[in-house]
Design an enzyme around this catalytic site. Structure first.
Site, PDB file in Angstrom:
ATOM      1  N   ASP A   1      12.722   7.350  10.251  1.00  0.00           N
ATOM      2  CA  ASP A   1      11.594   7.661  11.135  1.00  0.00           C
ATOM      3  C   ASP A   1      11.418   6.563  12.183  1.00  0.00           C
ATOM      4  OD1 ASP A   1       9.239   9.140  11.930  1.00  0.00           O
ATOM      5  OD2 ASP A   1       8.042   7.543  11.016  1.00  0.00           O
TER       6      ASP A   1
ATOM      7  N   HIS B   1       9.337   8.477  14.867  1.00  0.00           N
ATOM      8  CA  HIS B   1       8.256   7.549  14.475  1.00  0.00           C
ATOM      9  C   HIS B   1       6.921   8.289  14.291  1.00  0.00           C
ATOM     10  CE1 HIS B   1       7.097   3.036  14.662  1.00  0.00           C
ATOM     11  NE2 HIS B   1       6.302   3.688  13.829  1.00  0.00           N
ATOM     12  N   ILE B   2       6.929   9.218  13.337  1.00  0.00           N
ATOM     13  CA  ILE B   2       5.749  10.072  13.126  1.00  0.00           C
ATOM     14  C   ILE B   2       5.038   9.762  11.817  1.00  0.00           C
ATOM     15  CG2 ILE B   2       6.481  12.051  14.518  1.00  0.00           C
ATOM     16  CD1 ILE B   2       7.405  13.190  11.610  1.00  0.00           C
TER      17      ILE B   2
ATOM     18  N   ARG C   1       0.830  -1.221   0.000  1.00  0.00           N
ATOM     19  CA  ARG C   1       0.000   0.000   0.000  1.00  0.00           C
ATOM     20  C   ARG C   1       0.865   1.272   0.000  1.00  0.00           C
ATOM     21  NH1 ARG C   1      -2.910  -3.639   3.451  1.00  0.00           N
ATOM     22  NH2 ARG C   1      -1.216  -3.298   4.897  1.00  0.00           N
ATOM     23  N   ILE C   2       1.803   1.357   0.951  1.00  0.00           N
ATOM     24  CA  ILE C   2       2.576   2.608   1.072  1.00  0.00           C
ATOM     25  C   ILE C   2       3.571   2.746  -0.078  1.00  0.00           C
ATOM     26  CG2 ILE C   2       4.185   3.903   2.541  1.00  0.00           C
ATOM     27  CD1 ILE C   2       2.756   2.604   4.980  1.00  0.00           C
TER      28      ILE C   2
ATOM     29  N   ARG D   1      10.007   0.230   9.381  1.00  0.00           N
ATOM     30  CA  ARG D   1      10.220  -0.344  10.707  1.00  0.00           C
ATOM     31  C   ARG D   1      11.703  -0.323  11.033  1.00  0.00           C
ATOM     32  NH1 ARG D   1       5.995   0.496  12.426  1.00  0.00           N
ATOM     33  NH2 ARG D   1       4.366  -0.923  13.093  1.00  0.00           N
TER      34      ARG D   1
ATOM     35  N   GLU E   1      13.347   2.321  20.296  1.00  0.00           N
ATOM     36  CA  GLU E   1      12.706   3.642  20.381  1.00  0.00           C
ATOM     37  C   GLU E   1      12.305   3.916  21.825  1.00  0.00           C
ATOM     38  OE1 GLU E   1       9.560   3.601  17.473  1.00  0.00           O
ATOM     39  OE2 GLU E   1      10.932   3.211  15.836  1.00  0.00           O
TER      40      GLU E   1
ATOM     41  N   ASP F   1      10.028  -6.662  -4.265  1.00  0.00           N
ATOM     42  CA  ASP F   1       9.051  -7.160  -3.284  1.00  0.00           C
ATOM     43  C   ASP F   1       9.179  -8.675  -3.247  1.00  0.00           C
ATOM     44  OD1 ASP F   1       6.224  -5.796  -2.029  1.00  0.00           O
ATOM     45  OD2 ASP F   1       6.341  -7.978  -2.101  1.00  0.00           O
TER      46      ASP F   1
HETATM   47  P1  NAD Z   1       1.764  -3.744   2.968  1.00  0.00           P
HETATM   48  O1  NAD Z   1       1.552  -5.042   3.653  1.00  0.00           O
HETATM   49  O2  NAD Z   1       0.668  -3.196   2.122  1.00  0.00           O
HETATM   50  O3  NAD Z   1       3.075  -3.807   2.071  1.00  0.00           O
HETATM   51  C1  NAD Z   1       4.261  -4.399   2.496  1.00  0.00           C
HETATM   52  C2  NAD Z   1       4.909  -5.018   1.275  1.00  0.00           C
HETATM   53  O4  NAD Z   1       6.210  -5.462   1.657  1.00  0.00           O
HETATM   54  C3  NAD Z   1       4.156  -6.249   0.742  1.00  0.00           C
HETATM   55  O5  NAD Z   1       3.921  -6.094  -0.649  1.00  0.00           O
HETATM   56  C4  NAD Z   1       5.085  -7.417   1.044  1.00  0.00           C
HETATM   57  O6  NAD Z   1       5.020  -8.444   0.091  1.00  0.00           O
HETATM   58  C5  NAD Z   1       6.432  -6.725   1.023  1.00  0.00           C
HETATM   59  N1  NAD Z   1       7.488  -7.406   1.767  1.00  0.00           N
HETATM   60  C6  NAD Z   1       7.392  -8.104   2.922  1.00  0.00           C
HETATM   61  N2  NAD Z   1       8.609  -8.513   3.304  1.00  0.00           N
HETATM   62  C7  NAD Z   1       9.488  -8.076   2.376  1.00  0.00           C
HETATM   63  C8  NAD Z   1      10.882  -8.173   2.220  1.00  0.00           C
HETATM   64  N3  NAD Z   1      11.636  -8.819   3.104  1.00  0.00           N
HETATM   65  N4  NAD Z   1      11.444  -7.630   1.126  1.00  0.00           N
HETATM   66  C9  NAD Z   1      10.686  -6.973   0.220  1.00  0.00           C
HETATM   67  N5  NAD Z   1       9.352  -6.824   0.311  1.00  0.00           N
HETATM   68  C10 NAD Z   1       8.755  -7.370   1.383  1.00  0.00           C
HETATM   69  O7  NAD Z   1       2.160  -2.713   4.127  1.00  0.00           O
HETATM   70  P2  NAD Z   1       2.075  -1.122   4.056  1.00  0.00           P
HETATM   71  O8  NAD Z   1       0.770  -0.657   4.556  1.00  0.00           O
HETATM   72  O9  NAD Z   1       2.563  -0.677   2.728  1.00  0.00           O
HETATM   73  O10 NAD Z   1       3.145  -0.764   5.191  1.00  0.00           O
HETATM   74  C11 NAD Z   1       4.537  -0.931   4.941  1.00  0.00           C
HETATM   75  C12 NAD Z   1       5.321  -0.773   6.207  1.00  0.00           C
HETATM   76  O11 NAD Z   1       5.175   0.533   6.730  1.00  0.00           O
HETATM   77  C13 NAD Z   1       4.913  -1.736   7.348  1.00  0.00           C
HETATM   78  O12 NAD Z   1       6.037  -2.451   7.763  1.00  0.00           O
HETATM   79  C14 NAD Z   1       4.453  -0.838   8.456  1.00  0.00           C
HETATM   80  O13 NAD Z   1       4.850  -1.356   9.709  1.00  0.00           O
HETATM   81  C15 NAD Z   1       5.168   0.459   8.142  1.00  0.00           C
HETATM   82  N6  NAD Z   1       4.472   1.619   8.695  1.00  0.00           N
HETATM   83  C16 NAD Z   1       5.191   2.575   9.333  1.00  0.00           C
HETATM   84  C17 NAD Z   1       4.548   3.671   9.897  1.00  0.00           C
HETATM   85  C18 NAD Z   1       5.298   4.763  10.610  1.00  0.00           C
HETATM   86  O14 NAD Z   1       4.756   5.366  11.518  1.00  0.00           O
HETATM   87  N7  NAD Z   1       6.520   5.073  10.222  1.00  0.00           N
HETATM   88  C19 NAD Z   1       3.161   3.787   9.811  1.00  0.00           C
HETATM   89  C20 NAD Z   1       2.457   2.804   9.123  1.00  0.00           C
HETATM   90  C21 NAD Z   1       3.126   1.730   8.567  1.00  0.00           C
END
Ligand code: NAD
Length: 308
Positions: free
Chosen positions: A256, A278-279, A154-155, A232, A261, A174
């Site tokens: 971030d 972590h924002i 998603r992100i 993360r 933390e 990915d």
């Molecule tokens: P998502 O599940 O939609 O996407 C994650 C993608 O990573 C998936 O397509 C998955 O197949 C891929 N993936 C998993 N392990 C992998 C690896 N070892 N190598 C390559 N690709 C890999 O998740 P999202 O909603 O896009 O979120 C992504 C990350 O952002 C999450 O880890 C989440 O914890 C983090 N996040 C951080 C914050 C923050 O405050 N900084 C906030 C929200 C989410």
């Protein structure tokens, strides 16, 4: 009366809707008045007589869950579930929910902000100017840069969509087969790292796995490249990153998220890194959406629980 504990610190601060929804469902609501992320011991204490948890990123380990005798539902405000021992939750019959779409735009926008800040050295010059120095540092354009996205969920995909208007070249890595309407080339990680001017991480940390960006991967990145992690802590070997930035192999980095933390490590000594606490999801509109989604997930879970 059933009791819900809310461990996230900013809950309902900007919009009372999620609190009203909980109270409207007849729940006794206890908030985290310590106003910070709770330790394993602290959350254990709060959960000893609690039926439901609206959770942040505190450690919900096997030990914590074993002592939470009444706990039926964990509803995370956020996407990451790496802080929850899902195996134990399943064994104990605790239902677990998250809000996968709430933070997407907020994290993607922060990532683009950090990219622009790194390339134009905005934070650096802001610090200089406040300390009395009127110094102009030459920056770089985002336009024309190769951006490597690690984790195209998603992100990662939202970052790619926003980048379209900047005229960047985009490629991604990915581990799973992606179904996306965005047609960018997939590269193996080592090739992506060699190709990219900017690498941005958007994948989770797999349990017991070593950092995806360690000493070798950093060496493999282009000299002068930039690295961003809004995903993360634990994805990057922070000591190896320190060396790479200090020696000038990487031009800069922005983090971030950290292995531990709040972060107190040696990366803070360096000028060529931007550090934020972590924002990623800390945008008012996203927080409100995530909190409402988390409460609605909890209410749906309570309905399932009554029917089991
Ligand atoms: P998502 O599940 O939609 O996407 C994650 C993608 O990573 C998936 O397509 C998955 O197949 C891929 N993936 C998993 N392990 C992998 C690896 N070892 N190598 C390559 N690709 C890999 O998740 P999202 O909603 O896009 O979120 C992504 C990350 O952002 C999450 O880890 C989440 O914890 C983090 N996040 C951080 C914050 C923050 O405050 N900084 C906030 C929200 C989410």
């Amino acid at each position: 009366m059933k009791k819900v504990f809310v461990s996230t610190t900013s809950f309902a601060k900007d919009d009372e809707t999620p609190l009203k929804l909980l109270k409207g469902a007849g729940l006794t609501v206890c908030l985290n008045l310590l106003a910070r992320k709770l330790s394993e011991k602290e959350i254990s204490g709060f959960l000893s007589d609690t039926d439901y948890l609206i959770a942040g990123t505190e450690p919900l380990t096997r030990d914590v869950l074993k002592y939470a005798k009444k706990l039926k539902i964990i509803s995370r405000v956020g996407v990451g579930l790496d802080t929850v021992d899902l195996g134990t939750a399943k064994d104990l019959g605790i239902m677990v929910y998250n809000t996968p779409f709430g933070p997407t735009q907020a994290v993607a926008e922060l990532t683009i902000g950090l990219m622009l800040d790194l390339l134009r050295k905005i934070s650096n010059m802001d610090k200089d100017l406040r300390s009395g120095a009127w110094e102009k540092h030459m920056g770089n354009l985002l336009q024309g840069k190769n951006v490597g996205i690690v984790g195209f969920g998603r992100i990662g995909q939202r970052v790619a969509e926003i980048l379209m208007s900047f005229g960047t070249e985009i490629s991604y890595y990915d581990i799973s087969t992606i179904k996306s309407s965005l047609h960018y080339p997939l590269k193996p990680l080592n090739k992506l790292l060699q190709w990219a001017d900017i690498v941005t991480l958007h994948c989770p940390v797999l349990e017991d796995s070593k950092p995806i960006i360690g000493k070798e991967e950093l060496k493999n990145m282009k000299k002068g490249a930039w690295l961003i992690n809004t995903s993360r802590g634990g994805l990057i070997d922070e000591d190896a990153l320190y060396t790479s930035l200090k020696e000038g192999h990487l031009s800069g980095a922005a983090l971030d998220v950290f292995e531990r933390e709040p972060y107190k490590g040696s990366l803070s000594e360096l000028d060529n890194i931007i550090l934020t606490p972590h924002i990623g999801s800390y945008a008012k509109e996203s927080r409100i959406k995530m909190e409402i989604d988390a409460v609605n997930n909890l209410l749906a879970g309570m309905k399932c629980d009554r029917e089991r």
